[in-house]
Design a protein around this motif. Sequence first.
Motif, PDB file in Angstrom:
ATOM      1  N   THR A 149     -27.618   1.524  54.782  1.00 34.75           N
ATOM      2  CA  THR A 149     -27.657   0.724  56.013  1.00 34.75           C
ATOM      3  C   THR A 149     -27.179  -0.690  55.739  1.00 34.75           C
ATOM      4  OG1 THR A 149     -29.532   2.005  56.858  1.00 34.75           O
ATOM      5  CG2 THR A 149     -29.108  -0.125  57.888  1.00 34.75           C
ATOM      6  N   LEU A 150     -26.164  -1.107  56.488  1.00 37.85           N
ATOM      7  CA  LEU A 150     -25.672  -2.481  56.453  1.00 37.85           C
ATOM      8  C   LEU A 150     -26.134  -3.202  57.710  1.00 37.85           C
ATOM      9  CD1 LEU A 150     -23.782  -4.793  55.416  1.00 37.85           C
ATOM     10  CD2 LEU A 150     -21.963  -3.709  56.781  1.00 37.85           C
ATOM     11  N   VAL A 175     -26.006  11.727  60.912  1.00 40.58           N
ATOM     12  CA  VAL A 175     -25.784  10.340  60.489  1.00 40.58           C
ATOM     13  C   VAL A 175     -25.605  10.276  58.982  1.00 40.58           C
ATOM     14  CG1 VAL A 175     -26.714   8.006  60.497  1.00 40.58           C
ATOM     15  CG2 VAL A 175     -27.140   9.528  62.439  1.00 40.58           C
ATOM     16  N   ARG A 176     -24.464   9.740  58.564  1.00 38.55           N
ATOM     17  CA  ARG A 176     -24.174   9.571  57.145  1.00 38.55           C
ATOM     18  C   ARG A 176     -24.577   8.180  56.658  1.00 38.55           C
ATOM     19  NH1 ARG A 176     -18.728  12.115  54.971  1.00 38.55           N
ATOM     20  NH2 ARG A 176     -20.077  13.923  55.235  1.00 38.55           N
ATOM     21  N   SER A 177     -24.363   7.171  57.498  1.00 37.16           N
ATOM     22  CA  SER A 177     -24.788   5.808  57.185  1.00 37.16           C
ATOM     23  C   SER A 177     -24.868   5.029  58.484  1.00 37.16           C
ATOM     24  CB  SER A 177     -23.819   5.116  56.217  1.00 37.16           C
ATOM     25  OG  SER A 177     -22.605   4.763  56.872  1.00 37.16           O
ATOM     26  N   LEU A 178     -25.453   3.834  58.401  1.00 37.53           N
ATOM     27  CA  LEU A 178     -25.596   2.945  59.556  1.00 37.53           C
ATOM     28  C   LEU A 178     -25.047   1.565  59.222  1.00 37.53           C
ATOM     29  CD1 LEU A 178     -29.283   3.627  60.681  1.00 37.53           C
ATOM     30  CD2 LEU A 178     -27.224   4.322  61.904  1.00 37.53           C
ATOM     31  N   ALA A 179     -24.289   1.007  60.152  1.00 43.19           N
ATOM     32  CA  ALA A 179     -23.912  -0.404  60.078  1.00 43.19           C
ATOM     33  C   ALA A 179     -24.290  -1.022  61.415  1.00 43.19           C
ATOM     34  CB  ALA A 179     -22.422  -0.567  59.798  1.00 43.19           C
ATOM     35  N   LEU A 180     -25.301  -1.875  61.399  1.00 43.70           N
ATOM     36  CA  LEU A 180     -25.834  -2.485  62.613  1.00 43.70           C
ATOM     37  C   LEU A 180     -25.325  -3.915  62.688  1.00 43.70           C
ATOM     38  CD1 LEU A 180     -29.517  -1.193  62.303  1.00 43.70           C
ATOM     39  CD2 LEU A 180     -27.511  -0.016  63.232  1.00 43.70           C
ATOM     40  N   VAL A 181     -24.480  -4.177  63.670  1.00 38.68           N
ATOM     41  CA  VAL A 181     -23.828  -5.476  63.811  1.00 38.68           C
ATOM     42  C   VAL A 181     -24.503  -6.232  64.954  1.00 38.68           C
ATOM     43  CG1 VAL A 181     -21.632  -6.670  64.146  1.00 38.68           C
ATOM     44  CG2 VAL A 181     -21.668  -4.408  63.046  1.00 38.68           C
ATOM     45  N   SER A 182     -25.123  -7.360  64.609  1.00 37.11           N
ATOM     46  CA  SER A 182     -25.833  -8.152  65.621  1.00 37.11           C
ATOM     47  C   SER A 182     -26.763  -7.272  66.448  1.00 37.11           C
ATOM     48  CB  SER A 182     -24.827  -8.868  66.543  1.00 37.11           C
ATOM     49  OG  SER A 182     -23.995  -9.724  65.802  1.00 37.11           O
ATOM     50  N   GLY A 183     -27.524  -6.436  65.761  1.00 33.32           N
ATOM     51  CA  GLY A 183     -28.321  -5.419  66.436  1.00 33.32           C
ATOM     52  C   GLY A 183     -29.786  -5.768  66.576  1.00 33.32           C
ATOM     53  N   ALA A 230     -35.590  -9.549  59.808  1.00 36.74           N
ATOM     54  CA  ALA A 230     -36.737  -8.680  60.090  1.00 36.74           C
ATOM     55  C   ALA A 230     -36.368  -7.213  59.907  1.00 36.74           C
ATOM     56  CB  ALA A 230     -37.241  -8.931  61.513  1.00 36.74           C
ATOM     57  N   LEU A 231     -35.185  -6.820  60.359  1.00 35.60           N
ATOM     58  CA  LEU A 231     -34.746  -5.445  60.155  1.00 35.60           C
ATOM     59  C   LEU A 231     -34.542  -5.141  58.673  1.00 35.60           C
ATOM     60  CD1 LEU A 231     -34.315  -5.562  63.270  1.00 35.60           C
ATOM     61  CD2 LEU A 231     -32.251  -4.182  62.919  1.00 35.60           C
ATOM     62  N   HIS A 232     -34.035  -6.114  57.954  1.00 34.09           N
ATOM     63  CA  HIS A 232     -33.806  -5.947  56.513  1.00 34.09           C
ATOM     64  C   HIS A 232     -35.116  -5.658  55.778  1.00 34.09           C
ATOM     65  CE1 HIS A 232     -32.185  -6.443  52.555  1.00 34.09           C
ATOM     66  NE2 HIS A 232     -32.707  -7.633  52.360  1.00 34.09           N
ATOM     67  N   HIS A 233     -36.176  -6.360  56.159  1.00 31.11           N
ATOM     68  CA  HIS A 233     -37.478  -6.138  55.528  1.00 31.11           C
ATOM     69  C   HIS A 233     -38.057  -4.778  55.901  1.00 31.11           C
ATOM     70  CE1 HIS A 233     -37.789 -10.025  53.682  1.00 31.11           C
ATOM     71  NE2 HIS A 233     -37.682 -10.674  54.827  1.00 31.11           N
ATOM     72  N   ALA A 234     -37.697  -4.273  57.073  1.00 29.76           N
ATOM     73  CA  ALA A 234     -38.301  -3.037  57.570  1.00 29.76           C
ATOM     74  C   ALA A 234     -37.533  -1.778  57.168  1.00 29.76           C
ATOM     75  CB  ALA A 234     -38.416  -3.092  59.094  1.00 29.76           C
ATOM     76  N   ILE A 235     -36.234  -1.896  56.884  1.00 27.32           N
ATOM     77  CA  ILE A 235     -35.419  -0.723  56.579  1.00 27.32           C
ATOM     78  C   ILE A 235     -35.264  -0.599  55.070  1.00 27.32           C
ATOM     79  CG2 ILE A 235     -33.169   0.398  56.849  1.00 27.32           C
ATOM     80  CD1 ILE A 235     -32.845  -1.139  59.475  1.00 27.32           C
ATOM     81  N   PRO A 236     -35.791   0.437  54.461  1.00 25.31           N
ATOM     82  CA  PRO A 236     -35.738   0.575  53.002  1.00 25.31           C
ATOM     83  C   PRO A 236     -34.302   0.561  52.470  1.00 25.31           C
ATOM     84  CG  PRO A 236     -37.242   2.192  53.961  1.00 25.31           C
ATOM     85  CD  PRO A 236     -36.502   1.570  55.104  1.00 25.31           C
ATOM     86  N   GLY A 237     -34.068  -0.274  51.460  1.00 26.26           N
ATOM     87  CA  GLY A 237     -32.773  -0.294  50.788  1.00 26.26           C
ATOM     88  C   GLY A 237     -31.629  -0.859  51.588  1.00 26.26           C
ATOM     89  N   SER A 238     -31.905  -1.496  52.706  1.00 20.58           N
ATOM     90  CA  SER A 238     -30.830  -2.030  53.543  1.00 20.58           C
ATOM     91  C   SER A 238     -30.202  -3.262  52.906  1.00 20.58           C
ATOM     92  CB  SER A 238     -31.350  -2.382  54.937  1.00 20.58           C
ATOM     93  OG  SER A 238     -32.369  -3.370  54.864  1.00 20.58           O
ATOM     94  N   GLU A 239     -28.980  -3.565  53.344  1.00 19.58           N
ATOM     95  CA  GLU A 239     -28.228  -4.730  52.874  1.00 19.58           C
ATOM     96  C   GLU A 239     -27.981  -5.653  54.058  1.00 19.58           C
ATOM     97  OE1 GLU A 239     -23.787  -5.886  51.096  1.00 19.58           O
ATOM     98  OE2 GLU A 239     -24.259  -3.821  51.681  1.00 19.58           O
ATOM     99  N   LEU A 240     -28.287  -6.933  53.888  1.00 16.35           N
ATOM    100  CA  LEU A 240     -28.063  -7.929  54.930  1.00 16.35           C
ATOM    101  C   LEU A 240     -26.908  -8.837  54.530  1.00 16.35           C
ATOM    102  CD1 LEU A 240     -28.865  -9.475  57.542  1.00 16.35           C
ATOM    103  CD2 LEU A 240     -30.482 -10.783  56.135  1.00 16.35           C
TER     104      LEU A 240
END
Length: 266
Positions: free
Chosen positions: A204-205, A110-118, A222-232
């Motif tokens: 992570t987006l 995994v190089r990066s994650l983009a979670l759409v409506s996840g 909630a995912l944004h708060h839990a995933i370090p450095g993520s972008e919402l």
Amino acid sequence: MRVEVGGLSIAYERAGAGPAVLLAHGFVGDGPATWGAQVEALSDEFTVIAWDAPGAGRSDDPPDGFGMDDYADALAAVLAAQGIGRAHLVGLSFGAALALAVTHRHHRAVRSLALVSGYAGWVGSLGPEEADRRLARSLQASTLAPDDLVAALAPSLFSPSAGGERVDAFLVSVRETRPSGFRAMARASHPDQNHVLPRIDVPTLLLYADHDVRAPVAVGEALHHAIPGSELVVLTGPGHASPVETPDDVTRELRRFLRTAEHRSR
């Protein structure tokens, strides 16, 4: 295109050249119907792969008991079979939970994650009671006739103003949903995956939509708060299946994110 993985024939579309991007669809529909616009647009600078998960589209149905870990292993094997060591993973709904499972089990892929409506699994993002209700409703929906299944699901997949050829084509793919595959993906969506979130160390987006009634913006927060450095990022207008309803907006955000993530990973 097809590849044999663990005794299953897995179908996928592949286009373009450049860094690999794997697109994972939700628990209804298939790869081309969900991600057709993004395959076409992003293939100008990326190798874009949209798979049909076991039980969906042109792929084989999975065996009984096939869970999220099995889906994750199958996706990782599809990448490996194509000689792809690492990929940017983009997942919609069930596909986002799948991307989390791949990150947990096959981190080096995994190089990066983009979670759409996840979700972090239905239990992880909705709580056990709502997760149980959603699973029960999904299993009941799997017994419906095709037209009735579309009628039952469409209002929760799109905003009231959705329309156009891509939406129509996606609903055709929903009509073609195979009950056994639908049930397998619904069951795989249920378990809690919150334990994965604080360990994520790739860009992570989190891409959500303000008219999404299945994975509301609060789930993304909630995912944004839990995933370090993520972008919402919250899109204005679409519902749950935003890659289909507002493809240009989704493609724009994905392209921006993927370019940045690719630069950071070099």
